[in-house]
Design an enzyme around this catalytic site. Structure first.
Site, PDB file in Angstrom:
ATOM      1  N   GLU A  62     -27.769  -8.308 -36.219  1.00 20.04           N
ATOM      2  CA  GLU A  62     -26.993  -7.841 -37.375  1.00 20.04           C
ATOM      3  C   GLU A  62     -27.675  -6.604 -37.960  1.00 20.04           C
ATOM      4  O   GLU A  62     -28.574  -6.029 -37.355  1.00 20.04           O
ATOM      5  CB  GLU A  62     -26.898  -8.958 -38.421  1.00 20.04           C
ATOM      6  N   ASP A  65     -32.400  -6.404 -47.360  1.00 19.75           N
ATOM      7  CA  ASP A  65     -31.610  -5.510 -46.503  1.00 19.75           C
ATOM      8  C   ASP A  65     -31.754  -4.053 -46.939  1.00 19.75           C
ATOM      9  O   ASP A  65     -30.764  -3.358 -47.179  1.00 19.75           O
ATOM     10  CB  ASP A  65     -30.132  -5.912 -46.531  1.00 19.75           C
TER      11      ASP A  65
END
Length: 540
Positions: free
Chosen positions: A212, A46
């Site tokens: 997301e 991420d």
């Protein structure tokens, strides 16, 4: 001539240091003006990046590991160094003093605003937090919760030209009971509080499941939300745009796997260079190796980004395997990689190391002048069935697809059953250990499958260390082959290694890759502890 010699002498120490600190297993800079992906062959999942002047600063998810929110620096997006971490202990301490696999710091965002660096990160069980710093290497402020919420994840701020500020975020279905939608909240200009209700800005259920990880930008009057969809192993990079911060948003897939071997290329950061180029950093899930980081060229066409190569010209790119390095103005970036090996020759642990929970003072001490790390054996938590529940695991990310990790240590036990081990940790784990049994040191390999489900370890028949050798240094090694297949071995002289145990297939952890490192435990309560002096840990 004298000036030239003086210059060479000045450069030599820096050059030799830079060379010695380089990874011996993965250097993405090919030295000819090009690079190979991944630019970070390690589990920096991420990722998010910000450019400030000539410098890039990078952070990523750290989950339950401490220190957390590691900070990397680069000047060319290819050569990266570790410079610090946003915190040494995760809050609240009582919660994170115990291993919290898969919990803690999820996808963060790093930004620069009003001469300060901000990191926003979610704890999916607690809410949205922010920490600030004048210097990205630290110190960082104590994280502040700006929204108590279960299931809010992946926040990213945007400061608009009119002085207003906003925060975009997603939802974790495991906590909130909803997912695949993005929402925006108004935020105070100082970035330390939300000032109004959440507004739904995009629902991805029609074509973009598991939406997301949003990142918020503004360019040419458009608000852009870069968001991954389709799931970690197989997804794609979606971009949304609108003239209004609250939408409605147009959508476009701007990168997917295409005809490449790079699965699930998505979730990351758009950055530009000071020479006017655009680039995108994203992860690729590689199972036991974690989510490794790739760098892609990026172009704008009709106010839509195209990421990677676009051989058919349809506006949807695919990843590059090698490419020319970014064009930058200013100082040349020397070859650099995050550290892996550690000689333990200072009073600070190498920045690559992380504990599996908030560290306690008595777990380990450095003795820089004598050049060793002393690990003390720690009693596992009550009820622990295996190492999954043990907090004093000193670990680092896997640094390449093929490597060997070797450690030189001397073991001084004081309690029956004390052990020190070289560990490959994940949902399945294995380790090579020295154990004190009946006044003798025993070498054995232990394996635990489905550790997260409380499974018991299986241990090979032990090899007894000769008495004459027991006070001398021993060498423990794990050799990792392609596919993360691991073979443990040991040596009494550091030259000849004897394999011990069966080959072990490494497996990822909870939302992370496998990790390699050290631990020391004891099975019973006692008012003193044995110790292992770790002379060095080398990755080759």
């Amino acid at each position: 001539m004298l000036r030239l010699l003086s210059l060479l002498l000045l450069l030599l120490p820096l050059g030799s240091w830079a060379q010695s600190s380089l990874s011996k297993v993965w250097v993405p800079d090919l030295g000819n003006g090009t690079y190979k992906n991944p630019v970070l062959y390690a589990d920096y999942s991420d990722p998010d990046v910000v450019r400030v002047g000539e410098d890039y600063y990078f952070t990523s998810s750290s989950f339950n590991a401490a220190p957390g929110l590691q900070i990397l620096h680069s000047r060319d997006l290819v050569n990266w160094t570790l410079i610090g971490a946003a915190f040494t202990e995760q809050l609240p301490k009582a919660r994170y003093n115990e291993p919290q696999h898969g919990n803690g710091v999820w996808a963060p965002a790093i930004r620069y605003h009003s001469k300060e660096y901000y990191i926003y990160y979610p704890d999916p069980d607690l809410g949205i937090f922010v920490t600030k710093a004048k210097n990205p290497a630290g110190p960082w402020s104590t994280p502040v919760c700006i929204k108590e919420a279960k299931g809010w994840i992946d926040p990213c701020p945007l400061w608009d030209e009119d002085g207003r500020a906003y925060l975009v975020h997603g939802f974790a279905g495991s906590r909130a009971g909803i997912k695949t939608i993005l929402a925006v909240s108004p935020m105070a200009p100082d970035g330390l509080s939300l000032t109004g209700p959440d507004a739904l800005v995009f629902d991805g259920h029609q074509g973009h499941p598991t939406l997301e990880g949003p990142k918020f930008y503004k360019r040419h009057g458009y608000y852009y939300i870069f968001a991954p969809a389709g799931g970690v192993p197989t997804g794609w990079q979606l971009v949304l745009r609108s003239k209004n911060v609250y939408g409605p948003y147009e959508e476009r897939i701007v990168m997917d796997q295409g005809k490449t071997p790079i699965n699930g290329p998505h979730q990351g950061a758009w950055v530009d260079t000071n020479a006017g180029e655009d680039w995108f950093l994203h992860f690729q899930d590689q199972g036991p190796y974690g989510r490794v980081v790739h760098l892609q060229p990026m172009q704008w066409k009709n106010d839509w980004p195209v990421i990677g190569e676009d051989p058919d010209g349809d506006g949807k790119g695919q990843p590059v395997l090698t490419y020319r390095k970014p064009n930058i103005k200013g100082k040349t970036q020397p070859l650099a990689t995050p550290p892996t090996s550690d000689e333990f020759s200072s009073n600070q642990l190498g920045l690559q190391w992380q504990w599996h929970a908030n560290p306690q003072d008595y777990w380990a001490y450095l003795n820089g002048p004598q050049g060793y790390l002393r690990l003390y054996s720690v009693l596992p938590p009550e009820g622990a069935k295996n190492l999954w529940q043990v907090p004093n695991l000193l670990m680092q990310k896997l640094p390449a697809d093929v490597f060997t990790a070797t450690t030189k240590l001397t073991f001084t036990p004081r309690v029956e059953g004390e052990k020190v081990g070289l560990l490959m940790m994940g949902l399945d784990y294995a380790y090579l250990s020295l154990t004190n049994q009946g006044g003798k040191l025993q070498l054995s390999q232990s394996t635990c499958l489905n550790a997260d489900k409380g499974s018991a370890e299986i241990t090979t028949p032990a090899v007894e260390v000769p008495t004459a050798q027991s006070k001398q240094p021993l060498y423990l090694r794990v050799a990792v082959k392609a596919g993360a297949k691991c073979q443990f071995s040991y040596s009494y002289d550091g030259q000849t290694f004897q394999p011990l145990g069966q080959e072990f297939q490494a497996r990822e952890g909870k939302w992370i890759g496998a990790k390699v490192g050290l631990f020391a435990t004891r099975p019973s309560k006692f008012n003193d502890s044995g110790n292992a002096d770790i002379d060095w840990f080398r990755v080759e």
